[in-house]
Enzyme design. Structure first.
Site, PDB file in Angstrom:
ATOM      1  N   GLU A 198     -11.740  14.426  -5.127  1.00  0.00           N
ATOM      2  CA  GLU A 198     -12.531  13.201  -5.334  1.00  0.00           C
ATOM      3  C   GLU A 198     -13.082  13.062  -6.744  1.00  0.00           C
ATOM      4  O   GLU A 198     -13.251  11.936  -7.236  1.00  0.00           O
ATOM      5  CB  GLU A 198     -13.692  13.140  -4.325  1.00  0.00           C
ATOM      6  CG  GLU A 198     -13.287  12.787  -2.911  1.00  0.00           C
ATOM      7  CD  GLU A 198     -12.867  13.985  -2.078  1.00  0.00           C
ATOM      8  OE1 GLU A 198     -12.665  15.084  -2.652  1.00  0.00           O
ATOM      9  OE2 GLU A 198     -12.735  13.833  -0.853  1.00  0.00           O
TER      10      GLU A 198
ATOM     11  N   GLY B 271     -10.358  12.991   2.195  1.00  0.00           N
ATOM     12  CA  GLY B 271     -10.650  12.721   3.605  1.00  0.00           C
ATOM     13  C   GLY B 271      -9.682  13.420   4.555  1.00  0.00           C
ATOM     14  O   GLY B 271     -10.015  13.667   5.714  1.00  0.00           O
TER      15      GLY B 271
ATOM     16  N   GLU C  23     -10.973  16.851   4.888  1.00  0.00           N
ATOM     17  CA  GLU C  23     -12.197  16.731   5.686  1.00  0.00           C
ATOM     18  C   GLU C  23     -11.873  16.506   7.165  1.00  0.00           C
ATOM     19  O   GLU C  23     -12.563  17.028   8.045  1.00  0.00           O
ATOM     20  CB  GLU C  23     -13.059  15.593   5.126  1.00  0.00           C
ATOM     21  CG  GLU C  23     -13.639  15.939   3.749  1.00  0.00           C
ATOM     22  CD  GLU C  23     -14.216  14.742   3.017  1.00  0.00           C
ATOM     23  OE1 GLU C  23     -13.490  13.733   2.842  1.00  0.00           O
ATOM     24  OE2 GLU C  23     -15.386  14.794   2.608  1.00  0.00           O
TER      25      GLU C  23
ATOM     26  N   ALA D  80      -9.057   9.259   1.853  1.00  0.00           N
ATOM     27  CA  ALA D  80      -9.486   7.889   2.138  1.00  0.00           C
ATOM     28  C   ALA D  80      -8.596   6.955   1.325  1.00  0.00           C
ATOM     29  O   ALA D  80      -8.032   7.353   0.298  1.00  0.00           O
ATOM     30  CB  ALA D  80     -10.945   7.728   1.753  1.00  0.00           C
TER      31      ALA D  80
HETATM   32  N1  DAK Z   1      -4.997   6.058  -0.820  1.00  0.00           N
HETATM   33  C1  DAK Z   1      -4.145   5.008  -0.890  1.00  0.00           C
HETATM   34  N2  DAK Z   1      -2.828   5.151  -1.145  1.00  0.00           N
HETATM   35  C2  DAK Z   1      -2.375   6.390  -1.353  1.00  0.00           C
HETATM   36  C3  DAK Z   1      -3.201   7.529  -1.314  1.00  0.00           C
HETATM   37  C4  DAK Z   1      -4.587   7.327  -1.005  1.00  0.00           C
HETATM   38  N3  DAK Z   1      -5.463   8.342  -0.898  1.00  0.00           N
HETATM   39  N4  DAK Z   1      -2.450   8.610  -1.570  1.00  0.00           N
HETATM   40  C5  DAK Z   1      -1.211   8.184  -1.768  1.00  0.00           C
HETATM   41  N5  DAK Z   1      -1.148   6.846  -1.643  1.00  0.00           N
HETATM   42  C6  DAK Z   1       0.017   5.984  -1.773  1.00  0.00           C
HETATM   43  C7  DAK Z   1       0.436   5.853  -3.248  1.00  0.00           C
HETATM   44  O1  DAK Z   1      -0.351   4.873  -3.884  1.00  0.00           O
HETATM   45  C8  DAK Z   1       1.876   5.455  -3.098  1.00  0.00           C
HETATM   46  O2  DAK Z   1       1.938   4.081  -2.776  1.00  0.00           O
HETATM   47  P1  DAK Z   1       3.073   3.110  -3.423  1.00  0.00           P
HETATM   48  O3  DAK Z   1       2.901   3.232  -4.884  1.00  0.00           O
HETATM   49  O4  DAK Z   1       4.376   3.696  -2.919  1.00  0.00           O
HETATM   50  O5  DAK Z   1       2.756   1.767  -2.860  1.00  0.00           O
HETATM   51  C9  DAK Z   1       2.332   6.239  -1.884  1.00  0.00           C
HETATM   52  O6  DAK Z   1       1.152   6.581  -1.166  1.00  0.00           O
HETATM   53  C10 DAK Z   1       3.061   7.520  -2.230  1.00  0.00           C
HETATM   54  O7  DAK Z   1       2.220   8.258  -3.114  1.00  0.00           O
HETATM   55  P2  DAK Z   1       2.743   8.824  -4.520  1.00  0.00           P
HETATM   56  O8  DAK Z   1       3.818   7.975  -5.083  1.00  0.00           O
HETATM   57  O9  DAK Z   1       1.551   9.054  -5.352  1.00  0.00           O
HETATM   58  O10 DAK Z   1       3.376  10.208  -4.036  1.00  0.00           O
HETATM   59  P3  DAK Z   1       3.522  11.539  -4.895  1.00  0.00           P
HETATM   60  O11 DAK Z   1       4.394  12.437  -4.091  1.00  0.00           O
HETATM   61  O12 DAK Z   1       3.910  11.267  -6.313  1.00  0.00           O
HETATM   62  O13 DAK Z   1       2.051  12.165  -4.935  1.00  0.00           O
HETATM   63  C11 DAK Z   1      -0.099  12.808  -3.969  1.00  0.00           C
HETATM   64  C12 DAK Z   1       1.417  12.570  -3.730  1.00  0.00           C
HETATM   65  C13 DAK Z   1      -0.735  13.061  -2.624  1.00  0.00           C
HETATM   66  C14 DAK Z   1      -0.294  14.023  -4.870  1.00  0.00           C
HETATM   67  C15 DAK Z   1      -0.689  11.539  -4.658  1.00  0.00           C
HETATM   68  O14 DAK Z   1      -0.310  10.402  -3.899  1.00  0.00           O
HETATM   69  C16 DAK Z   1      -2.176  11.589  -4.750  1.00  0.00           C
HETATM   70  O15 DAK Z   1      -2.743  12.262  -5.604  1.00  0.00           O
HETATM   71  N6  DAK Z   1      -2.844  10.816  -3.883  1.00  0.00           N
HETATM   72  C17 DAK Z   1      -4.279  10.667  -3.921  1.00  0.00           C
HETATM   73  C18 DAK Z   1      -4.914  11.910  -3.369  1.00  0.00           C
HETATM   74  C19 DAK Z   1      -6.401  11.787  -3.434  1.00  0.00           C
HETATM   75  O16 DAK Z   1      -6.999  11.640  -4.516  1.00  0.00           O
HETATM   76  N7  DAK Z   1      -7.007  11.866  -2.280  1.00  0.00           N
HETATM   77  C20 DAK Z   1      -8.450  11.793  -2.180  1.00  0.00           C
HETATM   78  C21 DAK Z   1      -8.782  10.369  -1.895  1.00  0.00           C
HETATM   79  S1  DAK Z   1     -10.488  10.132  -2.064  1.00  0.00           S
HETATM   80  C22 DAK Z   1     -16.630   7.822   0.160  1.00  0.00           C
HETATM   81  C23 DAK Z   1     -15.694   7.631   1.139  1.00  0.00           C
HETATM   82  C24 DAK Z   1     -14.697   8.501   1.301  1.00  0.00           C
HETATM   83  C25 DAK Z   1     -14.572   9.597   0.498  1.00  0.00           C
HETATM   84  C26 DAK Z   1     -15.491   9.780  -0.500  1.00  0.00           C
HETATM   85  C27 DAK Z   1     -16.529   8.916  -0.661  1.00  0.00           C
HETATM   86  N8  DAK Z   1     -17.596   6.812  -0.056  1.00  0.00           N
HETATM   87  C28 DAK Z   1     -17.220   5.487   0.317  1.00  0.00           C
HETATM   88  C29 DAK Z   1     -18.675   7.051  -0.976  1.00  0.00           C
HETATM   89  C30 DAK Z   1     -13.357  10.331   0.532  1.00  0.00           C
HETATM   90  C31 DAK Z   1     -12.539  10.119  -0.532  1.00  0.00           C
HETATM   91  C32 DAK Z   1     -11.180  10.497  -0.579  1.00  0.00           C
HETATM   92  O17 DAK Z   1     -10.583  10.975   0.353  1.00  0.00           O
END
Ligand code: DAK
Length: 261
Positions: free
Chosen positions: A135, A112, A115, A67
């Site tokens: 998360e 997400g 998921e 997400a």
């Molecule tokens: N959201 C927004 N931007 C994201 C992103 C994300 N999930 N993942 C990556 N990006 C963006 C980065 O901010 C970066 O943007 P700029 O800085 O270039 O503007 C760009 O994509 C490239 O990412 P990185 O520079 O970080 O790239 P790396 O190769 O260094 O790292 C990575 C890749 C995938 C390991 C890293 O980006 C990362 O850890 N990303 C986050 C992964 C993550 O935590 N995903 C889970 C998200 S939470 C709910 C609703 C939904 C959900 C839960 C609850 N409620 C409302 C209660 C679900 C939640 C999730 O899915």
């Protein structure tokens, strides 16, 4: 809401390829993207010229990195709840589409993204794919049914292991755990998914649909109820001309010509 900006769809040869198209944010799902995905998925399911749906991410790095954290950070409590409900609804729609859905996991499938892949019927992973539910790093839990679908796919203990730690799984680990169904070279991913789709398309459509319903609904029931559901789904197949055609083709040693009725 229509699709075409954050979510693209191309239809060719009976196959709809739906692409999450926010490569600069690693295809993170914001609210608009979830709404576009819902529209594209429903349109593909309703389209007569679509038999199988493939979902993938734009670019070579990410399927969906979760997400959209930037959007989520600023949501108020009830808005966060609405986003969870939206994601759960969209993924529930995908899970329950009449047509088979293949996830072509071309890179990060996190949060997400994992998921979304789990809401698809089959997951084909590039060697470079990484799966995970990170998360807890953000102070939340999986909110698009990840606690439910991951436990159902890989088991309760292993789902807790990955959800509590936020560890990422390689494609090989995902395959061993049963989260991925096949691993292929990254450059061959879409071709392999299309080949699988063509194989499914060559089968009797009602039989494929009933098999999907039977597996999906059966897993939400006790065994006896699931077996009873299977009998009804089987009977539905028996009412089709395709059933007579398939059996006749076998006996006449020819290829079946299925029409989906
Ligand atoms: N959201 C927004 N931007 C994201 C992103 C994300 N999930 N993942 C990556 N990006 C963006 C980065 O901010 C970066 O943007 P700029 O800085 O270039 O503007 C760009 O994509 C490239 O990412 P990185 O520079 O970080 O790239 P790396 O190769 O260094 O790292 C990575 C890749 C995938 C390991 C890293 O980006 C990362 O850890 N990303 C986050 C992964 C993550 O935590 N995903 C889970 C998200 S939470 C709910 C609703 C939904 C959900 C839960 C609850 N409620 C409302 C209660 C679900 C939640 C999730 O899915």
């Amino acid at each position: 809401m229509a699709y075409g900006e954050n979510v693209l769809m191309e239809i060719d040869d009976g196959i709809a390829v739906i692409t999450i198209n926010r490569p600069k944010a690693l295809n993170a799902l914001n609210i608009d993207t979830l709404n576009e995905l819902k529209s594209a998925a429903l349109a593909a399911d309703a389209a007569k010229n679509v038999k199988v749906i493939i979902i993938t991410g734009a670019g070579s790095k990410s399927f969906v990195a979760g997400a959209d954290i930037a959007q989520m950070r600023d949501l108020k409590v009830l808005e966060g709840r609405q986003m969870t409900m939206l994601g759960q609804t969209v993924f529930g729609i995908i899970d329950n589409l009449d047509k088979p859905v293949i996830a072509a996991v071309n890179g990060f499938a996190l949060g997400g993204g994992c998921e979304l892949a789990m809401a698809c019927d089959i997951r084909i992973a590039a060697e470079t794919a990484k799966f995970g539910q990170p998360e807890v790093n953000l102070g939340i839990i999986p909110g698009f049914a990840g606690t439910q679908r991951l436990a159902r796919l890989i088991g309760k203990g292993r789902a807790k292991y990955y959800i509590f730690t936020g560890y990422m799984m390689t494609a090989t680990e995902a395959l061993e755990l049963g989260l991925a169904d096949k691993i292929v070279k990254a450059e061959e991913l879409l071709d392999v998914c299309r080949d699988i789709a063509k194989t499914i398309i060559s089968k009797a459509p009602v039989a494929v649909m009933m098999a999907k319903k039977s597996v999906n609904h059966g897993l939400d029931m006790d065994l006896a109820s699931g077996v009873a559901y299977e009998a009804e789904a089987y009977t539905t197949c028996f009412t089709t001309g395709d059933r007579v055609e398939g059996m006749s083709a076998f006996l006449e040693k020819r290829k079946a010509n299925f029409i989906g009725e």
